[in-house]
Write a protein that holds these residues in place. Structure first.
Motif, PDB file in Angstrom:
ATOM      1  N   GLN A 236      49.664  35.726  46.619  1.00 52.93           N
ATOM      2  CA  GLN A 236      49.877  36.874  47.495  1.00 52.93           C
ATOM      3  C   GLN A 236      49.590  36.505  48.949  1.00 52.93           C
ATOM      4  OE1 GLN A 236      51.203  39.765  46.267  1.00 52.93           O
ATOM      5  NE2 GLN A 236      51.501  40.268  48.419  1.00 52.93           N
ATOM      6  N   TYR A 237      48.620  35.585  49.157  1.00 55.59           N
ATOM      7  CA  TYR A 237      48.361  35.108  50.523  1.00 55.59           C
ATOM      8  C   TYR A 237      49.613  34.459  51.107  1.00 55.59           C
ATOM      9  CZ  TYR A 237      43.282  35.581  49.784  1.00 55.59           C
ATOM     10  OH  TYR A 237      42.022  36.059  49.539  1.00 55.59           O
TER      11      TYR A 237
ATOM     12  N   LEU B  60      43.683  41.875  41.662  1.00 54.93           N
ATOM     13  CA  LEU B  60      43.620  42.281  43.067  1.00 54.93           C
ATOM     14  C   LEU B  60      44.942  42.027  43.786  1.00 54.93           C
ATOM     15  CD1 LEU B  60      40.040  41.047  44.051  1.00 54.93           C
ATOM     16  CD2 LEU B  60      40.764  43.370  43.487  1.00 54.93           C
ATOM     17  N   ASP B  61      45.615  40.921  43.422  1.00 57.89           N
ATOM     18  CA  ASP B  61      46.920  40.656  44.030  1.00 57.89           C
ATOM     19  C   ASP B  61      47.903  41.776  43.700  1.00 57.89           C
ATOM     20  OD1 ASP B  61      45.876  38.323  44.971  1.00 57.89           O
ATOM     21  OD2 ASP B  61      47.209  36.979  43.878  1.00 57.89           O
TER      22      ASP B  61
ATOM     23  N   LEU C  18      39.449  52.922  40.390  1.00 53.04           N
ATOM     24  CA  LEU C  18      40.220  52.128  39.429  1.00 53.04           C
ATOM     25  C   LEU C  18      39.341  51.520  38.347  1.00 53.04           C
ATOM     26  CD1 LEU C  18      42.723  50.090  41.649  1.00 53.04           C
ATOM     27  CD2 LEU C  18      43.316  51.820  39.948  1.00 53.04           C
ATOM     28  N   GLY C  19      38.216  50.948  38.779  1.00 53.41           N
ATOM     29  CA  GLY C  19      37.387  50.213  37.835  1.00 53.41           C
ATOM     30  C   GLY C  19      38.048  48.898  37.459  1.00 53.41           C
ATOM     31  N   GLN C  20      37.314  48.070  36.740  1.00 55.92           N
ATOM     32  CA  GLN C  20      37.823  46.755  36.360  1.00 55.92           C
ATOM     33  C   GLN C  20      39.077  46.860  35.493  1.00 55.92           C
ATOM     34  OE1 GLN C  20      34.830  44.296  34.602  1.00 55.92           O
ATOM     35  NE2 GLN C  20      36.063  42.441  34.685  1.00 55.92           N
ATOM     36  N   VAL C  21      39.082  47.828  34.589  1.00 53.33           N
ATOM     37  CA  VAL C  21      40.230  47.993  33.691  1.00 53.33           C
ATOM     38  C   VAL C  21      41.484  48.355  34.484  1.00 53.33           C
ATOM     39  CG1 VAL C  21      41.171  49.364  31.797  1.00 53.33           C
ATOM     40  CG2 VAL C  21      38.788  48.630  31.729  1.00 53.33           C
ATOM     41  N   GLY C  22      41.338  49.269  35.436  1.00 50.93           N
ATOM     42  CA  GLY C  22      42.482  49.679  36.247  1.00 50.93           C
ATOM     43  C   GLY C  22      43.025  48.549  37.098  1.00 50.93           C
ATOM     44  N   ILE C  23      42.115  47.712  37.606  1.00 50.93           N
ATOM     45  CA  ILE C  23      42.547  46.573  38.417  1.00 50.93           C
ATOM     46  C   ILE C  23      43.312  45.573  37.556  1.00 50.93           C
ATOM     47  CG2 ILE C  23      41.713  44.554  39.698  1.00 50.93           C
ATOM     48  CD1 ILE C  23      39.472  46.378  40.789  1.00 50.93           C
TER      49      ILE C  23
ATOM     50  N   LEU D 195      42.427  43.337  51.485  1.00 52.47           N
ATOM     51  CA  LEU D 195      41.922  44.097  50.338  1.00 52.47           C
ATOM     52  C   LEU D 195      40.640  43.478  49.796  1.00 52.47           C
ATOM     53  CD1 LEU D 195      43.746  45.711  47.411  1.00 52.47           C
ATOM     54  CD2 LEU D 195      42.147  43.882  46.878  1.00 52.47           C
ATOM     55  N   LYS D 196      40.589  42.142  49.728  1.00 52.10           N
ATOM     56  CA  LYS D 196      39.417  41.469  49.154  1.00 52.10           C
ATOM     57  C   LYS D 196      38.179  41.589  50.034  1.00 52.10           C
ATOM     58  CE  LYS D 196      41.922  38.315  46.146  1.00 52.10           C
ATOM     59  NZ  LYS D 196      42.287  36.923  45.804  1.00 52.10           N
TER      60      LYS D 196
END
Length: 252
Positions: A169-170, A205-206, A194-199, A219-220
């Motif tokens: 993504q970078y 994260l990308d 979102l939580g980890q599951v949503g991410i 974002l990071k």
């Protein structure tokens, strides 16, 4: 504030309810306090460095070569990374940017020693890498082989290119910088929910960055892969909640 904590001693800390009690009393995050103060009443090397910033040496390439030669045994014999920092009169936080406790230089350290010999990544390189595909990357000897061929740091190349031939993504963000949205507080709240599951469901994260049309590097700064906001993200949503340790506080 650091001078006050330094004067507490172990007994004063225990009387306040331990480090958690001191943090609560002085309205600072306990994680921040632990960066500066130990339970035995001593300041950490970070704390000592902050109270006495003057007179510290700048880290040089010669130091990096010396530290690299120490190895884990040499670091342990010196008393650990903080002792190496004290011995060489550099800030412990700065030293840890370059040297690991196992004796290896960090990637930042390796990159600094090699920086004069390596080329900078250009947009033209990204376009060339984007056209390679997985088969050509493997034929070149993998990502390390591509980096060697194009005389760039392997760690830098990996920031932009994946082993399967796709740009990270970078890389995509760099080739297509226009049209990205600005990160808002509303986005932070959405990401926090979102939580980890949503991410993971969004593709990591990308995937979240791509979905919300923001640069992944930006974002990071605010969101971790485990679903928690970074301290920067928490501070942005709650700017008035905590007291920031300032130079003025240190002088009181």
């Amino acid at each position: 504030m650091l001078q006050t904590w330094k004067a507490l001693g172990q007994a004063g800390i225990e009387a306040a309810g331990g480090l958690n009690g001191v943090a609560r009393r002085d309205n600072v995050p306990v994680a921040a306090l632990r960066t500066y103060l130990r339970a035995d009443g001593h300041l950490t090397q970070f704390g000592e460095d902050r109270l006495n910033p003057g007179g510290k040496m700048e880290i040089t390439n010669a130091m990096l070569h010396t530290w690299k030669a120490l190895g884990q045994a040499g670091i342990e014999a010196a008393g650990g990374l903080e002792s190496v920092a004290k011995r060489d009169n550099v800030r412990a936080a700065a030293l840890k940017n370059y040297l690991r406790a196992d004796g290896r230089l960090t990637q930042r350290g390796e990159d600094r020693l090699a920086s004069g010999e390596k080329a900078k990544v250009t947009d033209a390189m990204l376009q060339t890498w984007n056209a390679l595909g997985q088969a050509e990357i493997e034929a070149a000897g993998g990502l390390d082989g591509v980096a060697k061929r194009d005389n760039v740091l392997a760690a830098t190349l990996r920031t932009y290119l994946r082993a399967d031939g796709s740009l990270s993504q970078y890389g995509e963000d760099r080739l297509n910088p226009g049209g990205k949205a600005t990160i808002t507080d509303a986005m932070l709240r959405t990401w926090k929910a979102l939580g980890q599951v949503g991410i993971k469901a969004a593709g990591g994260l990308d995937g979240v960055a791509r979905r919300d049309n923001v640069p992944v590097a930006a974002l990071k700064n605010y969101l971790r892969a485990d679903g928690r906001l970074t301290q920067r993200g928490e501070n942005r949503l709650n700017p008035g909640g905590k007291v920031k340790i300032t130079g003025a506080m240190l002088r009181t």
